[in-house]
Design an enzyme around this catalytic site. Structure first.
Site, short mmCIF file in Angstrom:
data_model
loop_
_atom_site.label_atom_id
_atom_site.label_comp_id
_atom_site.label_asym_id
_atom_site.label_seq_id
_atom_site.Cartn_x
_atom_site.Cartn_y
_atom_site.Cartn_z
N ARG A 730 1.21 -1.38 0.15
CA ARG A 730 -0.20 0.22 -0.09
C ARG A 730 0.78 1.38 0.14
O ARG A 730 0.13 2.37 -0.54
CB ARG A 730 -1.00 0.31 1.20
CG ARG A 730 -2.19 0.88 1.55
CD ARG A 730 -2.96 0.86 2.81
NE ARG A 730 -3.95 1.61 2.26
CZ ARG A 730 -3.90 2.80 3.11
NH1 ARG A 730 -3.72 2.51 4.66
NH2 ARG A 730 -5.01 3.34 3.35
N HIS A 734 0.24 4.05 -2.25
CA HIS A 734 -0.05 5.96 -2.28
C HIS A 734 0.93 6.25 -2.64
O HIS A 734 1.53 8.04 -2.55
CB HIS A 734 -0.47 5.71 -0.62
CG HIS A 734 -1.16 5.33 -0.38
ND1 HIS A 734 -2.87 5.37 1.02
CD2 HIS A 734 -2.28 5.05 -0.93
CE1 HIS A 734 -3.63 5.14 0.85
NE2 HIS A 734 -3.74 4.08 -0.36
#
Length: 988
Positions: A730, A734
């Protein structure tokens, strides 16, 4: 340091590398002398352990038994001579120590890849021990720089090697003599989680000891009688090929096999009991301590600097120490550097293209996998091309040549006409490989050999190292093909004679015939068998007649075994049951000399796979053209005509065949001089290269140990907390969605930076920053300086996290640089929200240059990890496109009021990379609104459904989309910086 020009810096480094002589051990000892040494050792060890899982324990034991006798100096490897009484003949090693052939192979391969004997046998033992454990568990940095002893001592071995009959005081004293403590004793004894022991080492225990579980003793007695059976084997713990804590669990249950094992746990009265108990339930502690103790043991009385020698053959000491070493280090390295650029191997090697074109093999693999994915039968077709090529004047790609006025193509032979196929795939591979290499350096003959291997692997078969360096023929022979390719109508004597003409024996015949576990045959090749032969199962013949009539239907296909797209032993099972499709197949099991081997393979898939791989290598060596022979074709279907060769400048392609034979262009003296200067320039440029575009090999020469270091830290983090894999994935996502993949997400807030960590999507949610910090520290340490960017760390850590949780791997393009700023505002705007519907998601991804396939594939990353209640609360209470039972279940941990940070898994298996996420969407069990939006009557429904049914397609697309995402607005060249601390910008 950065103020030095690239040229000055690299000249300095070249000189420094040439004269470096470490007098102490270091994990980086060979980094510049031979950076490919460690990967080579790992490849050989991995192959050996794959072929025989027990070999891991054997290699680990060799290092242990070497170090305990006068230190870690490879004395154990020396054979007996008139002056050496080999340690192999000691009580602990005779008829027990094994794996010497693997060490010999490693030495041979390493010396080949290094160009000379620079890696000691003592270091090979240390690295092989580590890599044997790594094959099934965790890793550690091996200190390197040992040198080899010039003698051995059987007497010392008998005195110093711990006996399986020792009690605890004896063991403690034995280890103390080596400078090792009780923690080392227990941790290193844990190496007995791998391997087997001979009956005579535990016979007295299972019949006479009282501190032993009765059922366990009874079970062991079945294979270890009171009299005889001394060499019968029993596993040291219940999982002898898995590195785990079962050994310690056994001790706690009084199921230690050896007296010396059980001595470590006496049930509360022994000084080591507490540690045994701790290791039995804490795998992390055991793994960590084992690694530390292996490093400590590996430092026992090592020879360094000018001590000892570097053997050329691990079994023999050097009698003349001067030989190659008489050259000055500088002269030697200058010669080697120049030779490196001009190397043209005259023999095959798996590493032939490693420096010329390292991307060639991955490219072939990708094209083959795509072709097999599109049509499973293609795997068998590509395998058959290599076979039919090698049997006609050797493995020289003559089969690929089309007919011309002077060539009667082998494609028109009886065995190939209207049958051989896959030529278009070979053409595609050639185009792709030449593109990736920048010029035609990879022969068509080598493409056939590698494509055959990759086809087998793609269909579930074994892998093997393909020796490379073949060159392509300038002619072909249909007549030879008609004579030499085995016919499906041959009986056993004819098959044996046919294979013998190629230098292949009966084992090769049976193993290679096992390639018929893949593919189909035409009716005309088995019609006579199913209608006229008697050694055939009636039901099988009847079934085959349905699609193969007596008259006509000659090109109708039938599978060669029941699972024609899976590499297994069904082919041999068929033969045993008289269900061989071809006459030549059943001939292998028809009361002849090969019956026994067919039966063995039908019962032992591992033996078949191992022999098949060996025979493929052997076949691939038939009459190969190397060195100046043959040519490297530009088009696999056509011979290259004599002409000025623009690739002469690369030395290995300086010869060009004329139409009528072998006429070679020889550069003049002036061209020779230009070539030398050119290659010197290339060498200097090579060390100073600063890529302005991404490449998977960006750090290969700057810091070859960087990627393995990242992998080790990621694996340890994921092992400690499985959820961490999703968190690291993640972070990369991001980061890339906010002004590109530049590690801006990692920057902490300052007076001038409003950290992206404080954005809505990241605050109290994004995690794993400590792992990235640890990776940065470890990588900078291993590289000796900060050369690896934080942005690249994020990209590699994301890939390694996916792999650690069972997902696909991919080549990560590298060379990103780090931003000098961050933007919380941009993060709030650009990171996709869990509340987005499909149009918003599509628009969001399009802004990043990503399409709908990327959207669905990357969203599949939600097969890993958890989400906070606040992100899905509205969905489980208010939305209608949700399964009632699923919503009810989620409400239990996510109340209407409060509990916003409570976690729920994004799919049913949040620590395993699979297709459960897509299955959930199809069943309206998507956790987030943005997840279910992908399957809600919109344009992405079909792709979600496809991924839910096809894990391979999802994995392939996910990998491609990760690479695509990783390229978003990257900083390269002189842009950005390489941070020292991923959380802070460097202020100049």
């Amino acid at each position: 340091m950065a103020s030095l020009s690239a040229f000055q810096l690299n000249v300095f480094l070249i000189l420094a590398f040439a004269v470096t002589a470490f007098s102490a051990l270091s994990p980086y000892y060979y980094d510049h002398v031979c950076p490919k040494a460690l990967p080579t050792i790992k490849r050989v060890v991995d192959a050996a352990v794959y072929n025989e899982r027990r070999m891991g324990a054997s290699l680990l034991r060799l290092h242990f038994h070497d170090c305990f006798v006068n230190g870690c100096d490879a004395s154990l490897l020396l054979d007996s001579t008139s002056t050496i009484d080999s340690e192999k003949n000691s009580l602990a090693n005779k008829n027990s120590a094994r794996g010497f052939e693997v060490i010999d192979l490693i030495k041979k391969e390493v010396d080949k890849i290094c160009g000379r004997p620079v890696v000691s046998c003592a270091d090979i033992l240390a690295v092989a021990a580590r890599d044997s454990v790594v094959a099934v568990w965790s890793s550690w940095n091996v200190q390197l720089g040992r040198r080899d002893s010039t003698t051995g001592s059987r007497t010392q071995a008998d005195k110093n090697l711990p006996s399986p009959f020792m009690d605890l005081p004896g063991l403690i004293e034995n280890f103390k003599r080596q400078g090792l403590n009780q923690k080392d004793l227990v941790a290193l004894s844990g190496g007995h989680t791998l391997g087997f022991a001979q009956c005579f080492t535990f016979k007295d225990r299972i019949y006479n000891d009282t501190n032993i579980d009765r059922d366990f003793a009874k079970e062991r007695r079945k294979t270890c009688p009171r009299s005889g059976g001394d060499t019968n084997l029993a596993p040291l713990d219940p999982s002898p090929v898995s590195f785990d804590t079962a050994y310690f669990s056994n001790l706690v249950k009084y199921k230690g096999l050896l007296l010396s094992d059980q001595a470590l746990f006496k049930g509360g009265s022994g000084s080591t009991d507490g540690l045994v108990k701790a290791y039995s339930y804490n795998a992390g502690a055991f793994s960590s301590d084992f690694a530390k103790s292996m490093v400590r043991m590996g430092n026992i009385k090592v020879l360094t600097g000018k001590q000892g020698q570097i053997r050329s053959n691990c079994r023999k000491r050097l009698l003349n120490h001067q030989s190659m070493a008489s050259l000055g280090a500088f002269k030697l390295n200058v010669i080697l550097i120049l030779a490196f650029a001009a190397t043209a191997f005259s023999a095959l090697s798996p590493y032939y293209y490693e420096h010329v074109c390292p991307e060639a093999l991955p490219t072939i693999k990708r094209v083959v996998e795509a072709a097999v994915y599109n049509e499973r039968r293609m795997g068998a077709s590509l395998l058959r091309l290599h076979f039919h090529d090698c049997f006609v004047n050797g493995c020289d790609a003559s089969l690929l040549l089309d007919s011309t006025s002077t060539i009667d193509s082998e494609k028109n032979s009886r065995a190939n006409q209207n049958s051989a196929r896959g030529f278009e795939v070979i053409d595609q591979i050639k185009i792709e490989v030449d593109k990736i290499c920048g010029r035609p350096v990879f022969s068509c003959a080598d493409i056939l050999a590698v494509a055959a291997r990759d086809s087998v692997v793609a269909l579930g078969g074994p892998s093997w190292m393909v020796p490379l360096g073949r060159r392509d023929s300038t002619t072909a022979s249909r007549t030879q093909a008609d004579r030499d390719i085995p016919s499906p109508f041959m009986d056993l004597p004819a098959l044996i004679e046919n294979f013998q003409r190629q230098g292949l024996d009966e084992r090769d015949l049976v193993a290679l015939s096992g390639g018929h576990t893949l593919g189909f045959a035409q009716c005309l090749t088995f019609k006579d068998r199913i209608y006229n032969e008697t050694n055939i199962d009636d039901d099988f013949a009847e079934e085959r007649r349905k699609s193969c009539p007596r008259n006509g239907g000659d090109t109708n296909l039938a599978p060669l075994d029941p699972s024609p797209a899976r590499f297994d032993t069904a082919y041999f099972n068929n033969l045993v049951e008289e269900e061989g499709l071809l006459h030549s197949d059943q001939a292998l099991f028809n009361g002849g000399s090969t019956d026994e081997l067919v039966k063995a393979y039908s019962e032992n898939a591992r033996a078949f796979s191992a022999d098949f791989a060996k025979s493929m290598v052997k076949m691939g060596n038939i009459k190969v053209l190397t060195g100046k022979e043959g040519q490297i074709r530009l088009n696999c279907r056509k011979v290259e005509r004599a002409r000025l060769n623009p690739y002469c400048l690369f030395w290995d392609n300086c010869q060009v065949a004329s139409l009528g034979g072998s006429r070679w262009c020889h550069p003049s003296f002036l061209v020779d001089l230009v070539l030398v200067l050119l290659n010197v320039i290339l060498i200097l440029a090579f060390t100073a290269t600063a890529f302005s575009a991404l490449s998977p090999y960006y750090y290969e020469h700057v810091c070859p140990e960087a990627l393995p270091t990242i992998k080790r830290v990621v694996e340890a983090a994921v092992y400690n907390e499985r959820r961490m894999g999703a968190s690291l994935l993640r972070l990369h996502f991001h980061d890339c969605f906010v002004n590109g993949c530049d590690a801006s997400l990692l920057l902490d807030s300052t007076s001038t930076i409003d950290s992206e960590k404080n954005s809505r999507a990241n605050q109290n949610s994004a995690r794993g920053f400590e792992v990235i910090d640890q990776i940065k520290i470890e990588v900078d340490k291993i590289c000796g300086r900060p050369v690896f960017s934080c942005a690249d760390i994020l990209a590699v850590a994301a890939r390694d996290s996916v792999v650690a949780l069972g997902g696909p791997s991919w080549m990560v393009p590298l060379g990103r640089r780090d931003s000098t700023t961050a933007s919380r505002t941009q993060a709030d705007r650009d990171i996709p929200s869990p509340f987005m519907d499909l149009p918003a998601l599509i628009e969001n991804f399009q802004r990043q240059g990503l399409d709908e396939r990327d959207l669905v594939a990357l969203s599949g990353g939600h097969t890993l990890g958890f989400a906070q209640c606040l992100t899905f609360k509205d969905r489980i209470y208010n939305e209608t496109n949700i399964d009632d039972d699923f919503a009810e279940e989620r409400r239990k941990s996510c109340p209407r009021n409060g509990g916003d940070t409570n976690l729920a898994p994004l799919d049913r298996s949040p620590a395993r990379f699979d297709t459960a996420y897509f299955n959930n969407l199809v069943e309206e069990e998507g956790l987030l609104h943005s997840d279910q939006a992908l399957f809600n009557g919109g344009s992405t429904d079909e792709l979600v459904k496809a991924y839910s049914e096809n894990a391979r397609a999802f994995s392939a697309d996910f990998a491609k989309s990760m690479v695509k995402m990783g390229n978003i607005k990257v900083l390269t060249g002189e842009e950005g910086q390489i941070r020292l601390n991923c959380r802070k910008v460097i202020n100049y």
